[in-house]
Design a protein around this motif. Structure first.
Motif, mmCIF file in Angstrom:
data_model
loop_
_atom_site.group_PDB
_atom_site.id
_atom_site.type_symbol
_atom_site.label_atom_id
_atom_site.label_comp_id
_atom_site.label_asym_id
_atom_site.label_seq_id
_atom_site.Cartn_x
_atom_site.Cartn_y
_atom_site.Cartn_z
ATOM 1 N N PRO A 177 41.735 41.282 44.928
ATOM 2 C CA PRO A 177 40.475 41.553 45.631
ATOM 3 C C PRO A 177 40.079 43.026 45.537
ATOM 4 O O PRO A 177 40.944 43.909 45.586
ATOM 5 C CB PRO A 177 40.789 41.159 47.083
ATOM 6 C CG PRO A 177 42.266 41.417 47.225
ATOM 7 C CD PRO A 177 42.860 41.095 45.878
ATOM 8 N N PHE A 178 38.776 43.319 45.403
ATOM 9 C CA PHE A 178 38.284 44.687 45.242
ATOM 10 C C PHE A 178 38.046 45.319 46.612
ATOM 11 O O PHE A 178 36.921 45.540 47.043
ATOM 12 C CB PHE A 178 36.987 44.694 44.432
ATOM 13 C CG PHE A 178 37.126 44.081 43.058
ATOM 14 C CD1 PHE A 178 38.297 44.215 42.328
ATOM 15 C CD2 PHE A 178 36.083 43.383 42.501
ATOM 16 C CE1 PHE A 178 38.424 43.662 41.060
ATOM 17 C CE2 PHE A 178 36.193 42.824 41.230
ATOM 18 C CZ PHE A 178 37.369 42.966 40.509
ATOM 19 N N LEU A 179 39.113 45.611 47.309
ATOM 20 C CA LEU A 179 39.002 46.075 48.695
ATOM 21 C C LEU A 179 38.516 47.515 48.810
ATOM 22 O O LEU A 179 38.085 47.939 49.886
ATOM 23 C CB LEU A 179 40.364 45.933 49.385
ATOM 24 C CG LEU A 179 40.930 44.512 49.437
ATOM 25 C CD1 LEU A 179 42.306 44.511 50.096
ATOM 26 C CD2 LEU A 179 39.974 43.579 50.174
ATOM 27 N N ILE A 180 38.574 48.263 47.713
ATOM 28 C CA ILE A 180 38.162 49.665 47.790
ATOM 29 C C ILE A 180 36.649 49.797 47.952
ATOM 30 O O ILE A 180 36.162 50.738 48.577
ATOM 31 C CB ILE A 180 38.657 50.450 46.553
ATOM 32 C CG1 ILE A 180 38.495 51.964 46.790
ATOM 33 C CG2 ILE A 180 37.942 50.016 45.286
ATOM 34 C CD1 ILE A 180 39.176 52.802 45.726
ATOM 35 N N SER B 226 25.361 52.359 41.152
ATOM 36 C CA SER B 226 25.337 50.979 41.650
ATOM 37 C C SER B 226 26.717 50.348 41.670
ATOM 38 O O SER B 226 26.872 49.202 42.106
ATOM 39 C CB SER B 226 24.421 50.120 40.761
ATOM 40 O OG SER B 226 25.027 49.870 39.498
ATOM 41 N N ASN B 227 27.750 51.098 41.222
ATOM 42 C CA ASN B 227 29.058 50.488 40.996
ATOM 43 C C ASN B 227 30.152 51.414 41.511
ATOM 44 O O ASN B 227 30.393 52.480 40.942
ATOM 45 C CB ASN B 227 29.222 50.238 39.491
ATOM 46 C CG ASN B 227 30.448 49.421 39.155
ATOM 47 O OD1 ASN B 227 31.555 49.760 39.548
ATOM 48 N ND2 ASN B 227 30.262 48.350 38.405
ATOM 49 N N PHE B 228 30.824 51.001 42.596
ATOM 50 C CA PHE B 228 31.874 51.849 43.161
ATOM 51 C C PHE B 228 33.045 52.014 42.195
ATOM 52 O O PHE B 228 33.736 53.028 42.223
ATOM 53 C CB PHE B 228 32.358 51.286 44.498
ATOM 54 C CG PHE B 228 31.432 51.581 45.645
ATOM 55 C CD1 PHE B 228 31.168 52.893 46.019
ATOM 56 C CD2 PHE B 228 30.823 50.553 46.347
ATOM 57 C CE1 PHE B 228 30.319 53.173 47.078
ATOM 58 C CE2 PHE B 228 29.971 50.827 47.404
ATOM 59 C CZ PHE B 228 29.707 52.134 47.779
ATOM 60 N N GLY B 229 33.293 51.011 41.335
ATOM 61 C CA GLY B 229 34.361 51.150 40.354
ATOM 62 C C GLY B 229 34.112 52.323 39.417
ATOM 63 O O GLY B 229 35.030 53.088 39.099
#
Length: 208
Positions: A21-24, A158-161
């Motif tokens: 899961p992408f919890l960050i 638009s993208n935290f990654g």
């Protein structure tokens, strides 16, 4: 991409692998609105532009999620880059292809059905096509036939990654360019490769 003596000494590329899961992402979203409530006007996180108190809090979030991240880096000493490679359409796709070999070769692919590679937006169509070609060639070589892959280009805001990758790249770059390892030391446990690709190369002197 300035290869003259007035440019920076190093060029740095960093990839960050994350699994669900992408919890960050929700924690960074909460941090953004915490900072907005404190009176700051923040649309997204960008390490080179953010003030140090903001960087401290972003790195705090990244550190808490480090076990779910894999960081890989490619460093290029620009004075050792030959003239033929200094063209953007040659340099960037080739170096990006080299970068991706490390995480794909050494990261466990057990249970993985698909790899999605997302880069920041590339404004020039020719560059975008060259980058996509390099990424797809590397993926084709490194991935088993059973794993699908896609390449996308998103605006980093638009993208935290992509924002996390930017922060990690900034930390590594600062260590190489100016010897400032303060932020690097916060993430170094999850830097799985840090490859100085031209470490044995010859210096190419710039001439006008």
């Amino acid at each position: 991409m300035d290869f003259s003596p007035s440019g920076t000494k190093y060029f740095s590329l960093t990839s960050v692998i994350k699994l669900r899961p992408f919890l960050i992402a929700p924690e960074l979203d909460n941090l953004k609105f915490d900072l907005i409530e404190l009176g700051l006007d923040i649309e997204c996180f960008h390490a080179a532009e953010d003030k140090q108190p903001v960087r401290d809090r972003v790195f705090g979030v990244i550190r808490r999620h480090l076990p779910n991240l894999r960081i890989d880096n490619l460093i290029v000493e620009k004075s050792k880059t030959g003239p033929a490679l200094q063209d953007t359409l040659e340099f960037y796709p080739k170096m990006l292809g080299y970068l991706l070999r490390h995480p794909l070769k050494n990261h466990s692919l057990t249970g993985i059905d698909e790899v999605v590679v997302i880069t920041d937006n590339i404004p020039i169509q020719k560059k975008k096509k060259a980058v996509e070609k390099a990424i797809k060639m590397t993926l084709r070589k490194m991935l088993p036939d059973t794993i699908r892959y896609r390449v996308m280009h998103h605006a980093s805001k638009s993208n935290f990654g992509l924002q996390v990758a930017d922060y990690c790249n900034w930390a590594i770059y600062r260590k190489w360019e100016s010897g400032d390892a303060r932020s690097y030391d916060l993430i170094k446990t999850q830097i799985m490769s840090e490859f100085d690709i031209l470490r044995t190369g010859t210096t190419h002197y710039y001439k006008k």
